[in-house]
Design an enzyme around this catalytic site. Structure first.
Site, mmCIF file in Angstrom:
data_model
loop_
_atom_site.group_PDB
_atom_site.id
_atom_site.type_symbol
_atom_site.label_atom_id
_atom_site.label_comp_id
_atom_site.label_asym_id
_atom_site.label_seq_id
_atom_site.Cartn_x
_atom_site.Cartn_y
_atom_site.Cartn_z
ATOM 1 N N ASN A 392 48.087 35.434 -22.292
ATOM 2 C CA ASN A 392 47.744 35.879 -23.634
ATOM 3 C C ASN A 392 48.531 35.105 -24.680
ATOM 4 O O ASN A 392 47.975 34.383 -25.495
ATOM 5 C CB ASN A 392 47.995 37.382 -23.785
ATOM 6 C CG ASN A 392 47.395 37.939 -25.065
ATOM 7 O OD1 ASN A 392 46.249 37.654 -25.403
ATOM 8 N ND2 ASN A 392 48.163 38.732 -25.788
ATOM 9 N N ASP A 393 49.850 35.232 -24.643
ATOM 10 C CA ASP A 393 50.687 34.630 -25.688
ATOM 11 C C ASP A 393 50.596 33.113 -25.718
ATOM 12 O O ASP A 393 50.685 32.497 -26.782
ATOM 13 C CB ASP A 393 52.152 35.045 -25.492
ATOM 14 C CG ASP A 393 52.330 36.555 -25.536
ATOM 15 O OD1 ASP A 393 51.617 37.197 -26.331
ATOM 16 O OD2 ASP A 393 53.147 37.088 -24.772
ATOM 17 N N VAL A 394 50.400 32.486 -24.559
ATOM 18 C CA VAL A 394 50.417 31.019 -24.487
ATOM 19 C C VAL A 394 49.147 30.393 -25.057
ATOM 20 O O VAL A 394 49.056 29.177 -25.174
ATOM 21 C CB VAL A 394 50.634 30.531 -23.044
ATOM 22 C CG1 VAL A 394 51.997 30.973 -22.536
ATOM 23 C CG2 VAL A 394 49.527 31.007 -22.126
ATOM 24 N N ALA A 433 54.696 39.281 -25.575
ATOM 25 C CA ALA A 433 55.266 39.237 -26.921
ATOM 26 C C ALA A 433 54.884 40.460 -27.739
ATOM 27 O O ALA A 433 55.454 40.704 -28.810
ATOM 28 C CB ALA A 433 54.816 37.976 -27.654
#
Length: 466
Positions: A392-394, A433
Site C-alpha cells: 500500500n504505502d510503497v 503508515a
C-alpha cells in the site's frame, strides 16, 4: 600466547565473514553467503576453546550454553514464519548487544579486582572500550526489545510520546555520559551497573517515539550498535576476530540504516525524533468508507490474461497470507501466454530490508524477475496491468503530492502511471503508515477483496480457463 593454528583459524573465519557479507548483498548469492557465515561462526566458536594455552575455565558450562543456544537457534529457524523474521532479527540484535554488555561488566569486575589486589592502574583505552560496550550494548538490548514488542504487536505500533519525553531522554543520556566519565576515572562495579541501567533507559526512550515504517530502520541502526559493541568487546578481551566481525556488522548496519532512511526520503535523525515534533511514518490508521471499484477473480483474470505487460508489486500482506507460491503459479501461467511479467521490489517493502526478495526466493521465483525500484520505475507507463498484492504505502502517490502526509518525500513505485491497477486487499484498512491511499479511488483502479492466498488460487483457475 595464542597458538599459530588458532590465529590462522581466526583469519580464515574473518575472511569467511567478509565473503558472507558480500554474498548477502544479492538475493542470488544470499543463501551461500548465509551458509558461509554460519561456517565462519562455527570455526570461531571451536577455535576459542584453544586460544589460551592454559585452557578455559568452566568448560562444561560453556559447552552447555553453546548447545542450548544451538538448539534454540534450530527450533527458531524451523518455527519462525517469514512474517516474523523482522522480530527475530530484532531479538538477535538485542541478544548480541545484551551479551556484549554483560561480558563487559564481568571484565570490569575482573579489571577492578586485579587493580585493587595489586594496586595497579588499568589502561585508559581498555576502560573506555569497556564502558562504551556496557552502555551501547544496553541501549541496543533495550531498544531491540521495544522494536520486537512493536512488530509483534505486544504494544502499540504507533509512536509513544508523553510530556517530558525529550527531557527524560536527554537527561538519561547526559547522566549516562557523566557516569561513564566517572567510571573511566575511578573504576567501580557500582558505576558500571548504573551505566548499564541508564543504557537500558536510553534504549527504551530512544525507540518509544518511533512508529510505522520507521521501525525497520531503527532495527538496522540497533544492529549497527550491536556490531560496535562486539568490536569494542573484542578489544577489551584481546580477541581480534570479535574486533573484525563487530566492525563488519557495525559498518554494514550503519550503511544499511542510511540507505533505508534515504529509501524513506528522510534523515536518520528525523526517523528517530520526528514524532517529538509531529513527524512520523504513522498516520491515523482508520479504515475508509469511500466507494471504490471492485471485481471478482474472473474479471481480474481477464485483465491479466489479455495484457502484454504485467508488473507485480508485492508487500507485507503477501507474506501474511503466505501467497507467494500461488502468485508464482499465476505468473508462470501468464508467461506461458507470452505475457511479460516482472516483480517491482521497493527497498522498504515488508518489514525489513530484502523481505520481499527472501519471500519470493523461497517460492523459487527467478532472480532476474525481481527488479529494484530505480530499475523498473520507468517501465510502469508501458504496463497494461499492475497487480499490487498486499502492498500500500510503497505505491501511495501521497508521498509525491501531499506535503503534510507522514510518508511525503519517500520514493515510491510509479504504479499510478500504469494503464490499469489491481489491488488485492483484505479490507480498506490503510497500510503500515496508517494513511489513506488515493490510488485506491482512481478510475483506473480495481480492488479484489479477500485473503490473498485464496484469491490467488481462484485467479489461477480463471487464468488457466481463458
Amino acid at each position: 600466547m595464542v597458538p599459530l593454528w588458532v590465529q590462522l583459524a581466526y583469519l580464515l573465519a574473518a575472511v569467511c565473514f567478509i565473503l558472507a557479507l558480500k554474498g548477502l548483498s544479492s538475493p542470488k548469492t544470499a543463501r551461500q553467503g548465509n551458509i558461509l557465515g554460519a561456517v565462519a561462526a562455527a570455526i570461531a566458536t571451536i577455535a576459542v576453546f584453544f586460544q589460551d594455552e592454559g585452557g578455559l575455565d568452566n568448560v562444561p558450562l560453556i559447552i552447555l550454553a553453546t548447545l542450548a543456544g544451538s538448539v534454540a537457534g534450530v527450533v527458531g529457524a524451523y518455527r519462525v514464519q517469514m512474517t516474523q523474521m523482522p522480530q527475530l532479527v530484532a531479538l538477535f540484535n538485542g541478544v548480541g548487544g545484551g551479551a556484549a554488555a554483560l561480558v563487559a561488566l564481568l571484565e570490569l569486575h575482573d579489571l577492578t579486582s586485579v587493580a585493587d589486589r595489586f594496586n595497579a592502574e588499568i589502561e585508559g583505552f581498555v576502560l573506555v572500550a569497556t564502558v562504551f560496550t556496557i552502555f551501547v550494548g544496553s541501549v541496543s538490548f533495550a531498544g531491540s526489545c521495544i522494536t520486537f514488542a512493536k512488530l509483534q504487536e505486544l504494544m502499540t505500533t504507533r509512536p509513544v510520546v508523553f510530556p517530558g519525553l525529550p527531557f527524560a531522554f536527554g537527561g538519561s543520556f547526559l547522566v549516562a555520559v557523566l557516569f561513564s566519565v566517572m567510571l573511566v576515572g575511578d573504576p567501580s562495579m557500582l558505576l558500571g551497573i548504573l551505566v548499564a541501567l541508564l543504557g537500558l533507559a536510553v534504549g527504551v526512550l530512544l525507540v518509544l517515539p518511533v512508529g510505522g515504517a520507521d521501525v525497520p530502520i531503527v532495527i538496522s541502526l540497533l544492529n549497527a550498535f550491536t556490531g560496535l559493541t562486539v568490536a569494542a568487546g573484542g578489544y577489551v578481551l584481546g580477541n581480534v576476530l570479535l574486533l573484525v566481525a563487530g566492525t563488519l556488522v557495525g559498518a554494514s548496519g550503519t550503511l544499511l540504516t542510511i540507505l533505508m532512511a534515504r529509501g524513506m526520503g528522510r534523515s536518520v535523525v528525523n526517523t528517530l525524533f520526528g514524532a517529538l515534533k509531529g513527524g512520523s511514518t504513522l498516520g491515523a490508521g482508520g479504515a475508509s468508507d469511500r466507494p471504490v471499484q471492485s471485481a471478482g477473480p474472473e474479471d481480474v483474470a481477464i485483465m491479466l490474461g489479455y495484457a502484454d505487460r504485467v508488473i507485480i508489486v508485492p508487500g507485507y500482506g503477501l507474506a501474511v497470507a503466505q501467497a507467494q507460491h500461488a502468485l508464482r503459479d499465476v505468473v508462470e501461467v501468464l508467461q506461458e501466454r507470452d505475457i511479460r511479467v516482472d516483480y517491482a521490489i521497493h527497498p522498504v517493502a515488508g518489514r525489513m530490508p530484502g523481505h520481499m526478495n527472501v519471500l519470493l526466493a523461497e517460492a523459487q521465483v527467478p532472480y532476474e524477475q525481481l527488479r529494484e525500484m530505480d530499475d523498473i520505475n520507468g517501465d510502469f507507463t508501458d504496463a497494461d496491468v499492475v497487480l499490487v498484492v498486499g502492498a500500500n504505502d510503497v505505491v501511495n502517490p501521497a508521498a509525491r503530492t501531499t506535503p503534510g502526509a507522514p510518508i511525503y518525500g519517500m520514493p515510491i513505485l510509479n504504479a499510478d502511471e500504469a494503464k490499469k491497477i489491481v489491488f488485492m486487499k483484505r479490507s480498506m484498512r490503510p497500510g503500515f503508515a496508517g494513511i489513506e491511499n488515493e490510488l485506491l479511488f482512481d478510475e483506473k483502479t480495481t480492488l479484489l477483496f479477500g485473503d490473498a492466498k485464496e484469491n490467488m488460487a481462484k485467479l489461477l483457475k480463471s487464468v488457466e480457463a481463458l
